[in-house]
Motif scaffolding. Sequence first.
Motif, PDB file in Angstrom:
ATOM      1  N   TYR A  80      10.649  -1.983   5.884  1.00  0.00           N
ATOM      2  CA  TYR A  80      11.622  -0.884   5.832  1.00  0.00           C
ATOM      3  C   TYR A  80      11.015   0.375   5.216  1.00  0.00           C
ATOM      4  CZ  TYR A  80      14.985  -4.306   7.370  1.00  0.00           C
ATOM      5  OH  TYR A  80      15.629  -5.263   8.116  1.00  0.00           O
ATOM      6  N   LYS A  81      10.136   0.192   4.244  1.00  0.00           N
ATOM      7  CA  LYS A  81       9.401   1.341   3.717  1.00  0.00           C
ATOM      8  C   LYS A  81       8.578   1.982   4.835  1.00  0.00           C
ATOM      9  CE  LYS A  81       6.123   2.699   0.106  1.00  0.00           C
ATOM     10  NZ  LYS A  81       6.999   3.705  -0.503  1.00  0.00           N
ATOM     11  N   ASN A 113      10.815   3.920   7.190  1.00  0.00           N
ATOM     12  CA  ASN A 113      11.193   5.202   6.569  1.00  0.00           C
ATOM     13  C   ASN A 113      10.051   6.212   6.660  1.00  0.00           C
ATOM     14  OD1 ASN A 113      13.836   4.640   5.815  1.00  0.00           O
ATOM     15  ND2 ASN A 113      13.258   3.804   3.826  1.00  0.00           N
ATOM     16  N   GLU A 133      10.267   9.771   8.738  1.00  0.00           N
ATOM     17  CA  GLU A 133       9.977  11.034   8.066  1.00  0.00           C
ATOM     18  C   GLU A 133       8.850  11.794   8.770  1.00  0.00           C
ATOM     19  OE1 GLU A 133       9.186   9.608   4.172  1.00  0.00           O
ATOM     20  OE2 GLU A 133      11.314   9.471   3.611  1.00  0.00           O
ATOM     21  N   TRP A 157      19.951   9.859  10.644  1.00  0.00           N
ATOM     22  CA  TRP A 157      19.339   8.827   9.793  1.00  0.00           C
ATOM     23  C   TRP A 157      19.212   9.332   8.363  1.00  0.00           C
ATOM     24  CZ3 TRP A 157      14.430   9.811   7.705  1.00  0.00           C
ATOM     25  CH2 TRP A 157      13.795   8.733   7.062  1.00  0.00           C
ATOM     26  N   LYS A 200      18.823   6.935   4.945  1.00  0.00           N
ATOM     27  CA  LYS A 200      17.622   6.202   5.379  1.00  0.00           C
ATOM     28  C   LYS A 200      17.824   4.688   5.226  1.00  0.00           C
ATOM     29  CE  LYS A 200      14.975  10.131   3.611  1.00  0.00           C
ATOM     30  NZ  LYS A 200      13.832  10.590   2.808  1.00  0.00           N
ATOM     31  N   GLU A 254      15.109   0.068   0.779  1.00  0.00           N
ATOM     32  CA  GLU A 254      13.809  -0.611   0.726  1.00  0.00           C
ATOM     33  C   GLU A 254      13.803  -1.804  -0.207  1.00  0.00           C
ATOM     34  OE1 GLU A 254      10.846   2.342  -0.092  1.00  0.00           O
ATOM     35  OE2 GLU A 254      11.448   3.606   1.610  1.00  0.00           O
TER      36      GLU A 254
END
Length: 213
Positions: A50-51, A54, A58, A156, A161, A164
């Motif tokens: 998930y990090k 993200n 970005e 999003w 977001k 994490e």
Amino acid sequence: MNGISVIFPHAINPENDRVLELNTRMLRENTRGNYELLYLGNMRRPDLVYKGWNMLFEAAKYDLVLWANTDLLLAPDWDIPIQKLSETSDWISLRVVECGAIPSYHTMISKNFGWTAESFDRAGFENFVRQDIASRPVSEPGWVWYCPSIIKKSKWADIGKFAESPVFPHPQDIEFKNRAISAKWNFVISNHSYAYHLQRAQENLGKPDRIKT
């Protein structure tokens, strides 16, 4: 400029690397509009999934982002309906055909065209898509699955977001969807946009590699 950012984590191993080569070739040959591909590769850190997503959201240069995985192979013209549907939709699901290596969710199409890069029957899959599209309207309200989906980068960010922590395999995708529902997102299925899922387990990533077209 309109376009789609395609993002996914990539577990580095010889078989997945062969799938990645097939994925990128089909993306290049089957996409009609502008796109970019960003992926993150990490052999031993599935807890970063998930990090990683993200980071990729970005880094995306387009507002329309295809949230995907290495083992999702896109059919011809998959992107053609997306720009128009995005004018009134916040989460656009693609139709997904799965090989059956693991049980499929009831919204999926279960039909085996292979589960490795070597065994994948691309011609069979693409012929099936052409036939199946003929029986479906361009779109309908609803939802198919988390990946692959088109999500607007701006939306999003608006709902915070992906969480994490707790780390994968905690289902942060479910939590994210619940926030989208609470924010009254409009969920639509693009019935003329298909992907094939080889159903390979994914691990995840480090620093984005960007392929521009």
